[in-house]
Design a protein around this motif. Structure first.
Motif, PDB file in Angstrom:
ATOM      1  N   TYR A 232      -7.741  14.541   6.943  1.00  0.00           N
ATOM      2  CA  TYR A 232      -8.344  14.005   8.166  1.00  0.00           C
ATOM      3  C   TYR A 232      -7.745  12.660   8.583  1.00  0.00           C
ATOM      4  O   TYR A 232      -7.959  12.213   9.706  1.00  0.00           O
ATOM      5  N   VAL A 233      -6.973  12.007   7.715  1.00  0.00           N
ATOM      6  CA  VAL A 233      -6.275  10.774   8.063  1.00  0.00           C
ATOM      7  C   VAL A 233      -4.789  11.077   8.239  1.00  0.00           C
ATOM      8  O   VAL A 233      -4.164  11.689   7.365  1.00  0.00           O
ATOM      9  N   GLN A 234      -4.233  10.650   9.351  1.00  0.00           N
ATOM     10  CA  GLN A 234      -2.847  10.964   9.695  1.00  0.00           C
ATOM     11  C   GLN A 234      -1.870  10.065   8.934  1.00  0.00           C
ATOM     12  O   GLN A 234      -2.117   8.880   8.735  1.00  0.00           O
ATOM     13  N   THR A 235      -0.761  10.634   8.483  1.00  0.00           N
ATOM     14  CA  THR A 235       0.315   9.822   7.920  1.00  0.00           C
ATOM     15  C   THR A 235       1.001   9.054   9.049  1.00  0.00           C
ATOM     16  O   THR A 235       1.001   9.482  10.204  1.00  0.00           O
ATOM     17  N   ALA A 236       1.582   7.923   8.712  1.00  0.00           N
ATOM     18  CA  ALA A 236       2.257   7.095   9.711  1.00  0.00           C
ATOM     19  C   ALA A 236       3.621   6.687   9.170  1.00  0.00           C
ATOM     20  O   ALA A 236       3.968   5.508   9.135  1.00  0.00           O
ATOM     21  N   ARG A 237       4.406   7.695   8.747  1.00  0.00           N
ATOM     22  CA  ARG A 237       5.691   7.434   8.078  1.00  0.00           C
ATOM     23  C   ARG A 237       6.622   6.561   8.903  1.00  0.00           C
ATOM     24  O   ARG A 237       7.361   5.749   8.361  1.00  0.00           O
ATOM     25  N   ASN A 238       6.609   6.737  10.203  1.00  0.00           N
ATOM     26  CA  ASN A 238       7.570   6.047  11.059  1.00  0.00           C
ATOM     27  C   ASN A 238       7.049   4.745  11.648  1.00  0.00           C
ATOM     28  O   ASN A 238       7.740   4.112  12.449  1.00  0.00           O
ATOM     29  N   THR A 239       5.828   4.368  11.272  1.00  0.00           N
ATOM     30  CA  THR A 239       5.298   3.105  11.791  1.00  0.00           C
ATOM     31  C   THR A 239       5.987   1.937  11.095  1.00  0.00           C
ATOM     32  O   THR A 239       6.277   2.001   9.898  1.00  0.00           O
ATOM     33  N   PRO A 240       6.312   0.867  11.810  1.00  0.00           N
ATOM     34  CA  PRO A 240       6.964  -0.280  11.159  1.00  0.00           C
ATOM     35  C   PRO A 240       5.996  -1.029  10.261  1.00  0.00           C
ATOM     36  O   PRO A 240       4.775  -0.979  10.449  1.00  0.00           O
ATOM     37  N   LEU A 241       6.540  -1.702   9.264  1.00  0.00           N
ATOM     38  CA  LEU A 241       5.740  -2.568   8.405  1.00  0.00           C
ATOM     39  C   LEU A 241       5.682  -3.953   9.044  1.00  0.00           C
ATOM     40  O   LEU A 241       6.712  -4.577   9.294  1.00  0.00           O
ATOM     41  N   ASN A 242       4.474  -4.409   9.330  1.00  0.00           N
ATOM     42  CA  ASN A 242       4.305  -5.706   9.974  1.00  0.00           C
ATOM     43  C   ASN A 242       4.587  -6.847   8.999  1.00  0.00           C
ATOM     44  O   ASN A 242       4.329  -6.736   7.808  1.00  0.00           O
ATOM     45  N   VAL A 243       5.095  -7.933   9.530  1.00  0.00           N
ATOM     46  CA  VAL A 243       5.292  -9.155   8.754  1.00  0.00           C
ATOM     47  C   VAL A 243       4.542 -10.273   9.467  1.00  0.00           C
ATOM     48  O   VAL A 243       4.696 -10.470  10.672  1.00  0.00           O
ATOM     49  N   ILE A 244       3.713 -10.976   8.714  1.00  0.00           N
ATOM     50  CA  ILE A 244       2.835 -11.988   9.292  1.00  0.00           C
ATOM     51  C   ILE A 244       3.199 -13.356   8.744  1.00  0.00           C
ATOM     52  O   ILE A 244       3.285 -13.541   7.522  1.00  0.00           O
ATOM     53  N   ASP A 245       3.408 -14.310   9.617  1.00  0.00           N
ATOM     54  CA  ASP A 245       3.682 -15.680   9.203  1.00  0.00           C
ATOM     55  C   ASP A 245       2.359 -16.395   8.957  1.00  0.00           C
ATOM     56  O   ASP A 245       1.573 -16.608   9.880  1.00  0.00           O
ATOM     57  N   THR A 246       2.110 -16.743   7.703  1.00  0.00           N
ATOM     58  CA  THR A 246       0.867 -17.416   7.319  1.00  0.00           C
ATOM     59  C   THR A 246       1.192 -18.818   6.810  1.00  0.00           C
ATOM     60  O   THR A 246       2.353 -19.121   6.503  1.00  0.00           O
ATOM     61  N   PRO A 247       0.195 -19.694   6.669  1.00  0.00           N
ATOM     62  CA  PRO A 247       0.455 -21.035   6.120  1.00  0.00           C
ATOM     63  C   PRO A 247       1.027 -21.009   4.705  1.00  0.00           C
ATOM     64  O   PRO A 247       1.640 -21.987   4.271  1.00  0.00           O
ATOM     65  N   ALA A 248       0.854 -19.895   3.977  1.00  0.00           N
ATOM     66  CA  ALA A 248       1.362 -19.810   2.607  1.00  0.00           C
ATOM     67  C   ALA A 248       2.716 -19.104   2.523  1.00  0.00           C
ATOM     68  O   ALA A 248       3.322 -19.076   1.445  1.00  0.00           O
ATOM     69  N   GLY A 249       3.180 -18.527   3.617  1.00  0.00           N
ATOM     70  CA  GLY A 249       4.459 -17.813   3.600  1.00  0.00           C
ATOM     71  C   GLY A 249       4.385 -16.504   4.364  1.00  0.00           C
ATOM     72  O   GLY A 249       3.335 -16.110   4.882  1.00  0.00           O
TER      73      GLY A 249
END
Length: 381
Positions: A232-249
């Motif tokens: 019931y949950v769809q795979t998302a193979r082609n979705t990009p991996l997000n990168v988040i700039d945080t105060p720690a890196g």
């Protein structure tokens, strides 16, 4: 006489329908004394100015989701205790477990649902207490398991609002970056600072909130859902991996089983990710020590030479989570945080751990007993 009987039948039917309609609107609040204790299970590294990864492994039950206020009270109590221990600062990244937001679909339900002894029994109350929403959801369902799809879809709009209000509010209240575990929603996206839902397939997604309470980028969709939810949950193979700039890196988020696929780390390496958060969940009370059943998506695991059954579930998570193990991962640290608790007859068994400098840092085992309660997993950077 026949006419009088017909009138009585109509009036009785109307009365029953009105009574049922009133019943569906009633949501009596139950009284529940929640255990707010939490202990520091892992505390690695030395305090400094670079911040820390702080995993919060809550112990949750269906009654915690009776109201948003009740769930906030419990999670805020955990974070307050972490603050009192000096584990929260402006560079802290708090990581919550997988599906901590998904269970919002049972918020505000009848007491009979929370008091049920089995999950199937509890779920059977949802269509009766939300008839119109359930009918609309079952019509829109796209998963192979249309019933489970409908349960999660029927309150998607309010779930998204609750998720943002709760976890964005906690991030702002404690002045931290907060990786809000995960939530299953149809086609989630952020628009004008608000988490919204579409009408398509369900995705297991995670959203990170900044210290101002606002979403940081778009929801990260899970690429490779586990076997227990693949229908019931769809795979998302082609979705990009997000990168988040945080105060720690620079932070990357790998949801659950996504952390077991080496290709995901290779992609994050190219994006200069320094820290990795893994919100995770292992279903079943004894699964952590049971033989590993292998990865669900074999086509994406061709570079993994571990055979199913050759080690335990927990050993597989430790072996395949490659955070801070160059050259597989150039991130300097990571934390994997598992959901704990008992949802009716559905237990959980994951044990949170941290990764730093090529080592896996787990809690020391306790002989002949398993300690219950919530846990903090802290890693100074």
């Amino acid at each position: 006489m026949r006419k009088l009987f017909g009138i009585c039948l109509v009036l009785t039917s109307v009365a029953l329908l009105v009574s049922y309609g009133l019943w569906t609107e009633q949501r009596p609040a139950g009284h529940y004394l929640s255990d707010l204790r939490i202990r520091l299970a892992i505390n690695a590294g030395q305090p400094g100015e670079r911040g820390n990864l702080l995993g919060v492994e809550p112990e949750l039950f269906p009654t915690d989701y009776q109201s948003l206020e009740q769930l906030h009270r419990k999670l805020a109590a955990y974070l307050q205790q972490a603050r009192e221990q000096g584990l929260i600062n402006p560079r802290t990244i708090v990581v919550l477990p997988e599906h901590v937001g998904t269970w919002l679909f049972v918020r505000g339900e009848k007491n009979q649902l929370y008091q049920a002894s089995a999950r199937d029994e509890a779920m059977s109350w949802l269509p009766w207490s939300n008839p119109l929403a359930f009918i609309a959801a079952i019509v829109q369902a796209t998963g192979e398991n249309r019933l489970e799809d409908a349960y999660l879809r029927m309150k998607a709009h309010s779930m998204a609002q609750d998720y943002q209000n709760l976890f964005g509010g906690l991030a702002k209240e404690f002045g931290v970056t907060l990786v809000a575990g995960s939530i299953v929603l149809p086609e989630p996206y952020v628009e004008e600072g608000q988490l919204r839902t579409g009408h398509g397939t369900l995705y297991n997604s995670s959203l990170t909130f900044g210290s101002d309470g606002q979403p940081m980028g778009q929801p990260q969709r899970q690429r490779y859902p586990g076997a227990y939810q693949h229908d019931y949950v769809q795979t998302a193979r082609n979705t990009p991996l997000n990168v988040i700039d945080t105060p720690a890196g620079r932070l990357g988020v790998l949801i659950g089983s996504d952390s077991l696929y080496p290709a995901n780390y290779a992609e994050l390496n190219t994006r200069g990710v320094e820290l990795i958060a893994v919100p995770a969940f292992v279903a079943g009370k004894s699964s952590w020590v049971s033989p590993w059943r292998g990865l669900w998506d074999k086509s994406a695991a061709t570079d993994i030479d571990l055979r199913a059954g050759s080690l335990s579930e927990g050993e597989a998570w430790h072996a395949l989570t490659l955070t801070a193990r160059p050259p597989h991962s150039t991130a300097r640290a990571g934390v994997s945080v598992f959901l704990r608790g008992q949802f009716w007859d559905q237990g959980s068994s994951g044990h949170s751990f941290a990764s730093y400098n090529g080592q896996t840092l787990g809690e020391q085992p306790f002989e002949n007993r398993t300690l219950s309660g919530a846990r903090l997993i802290n890693l100074w950077l």
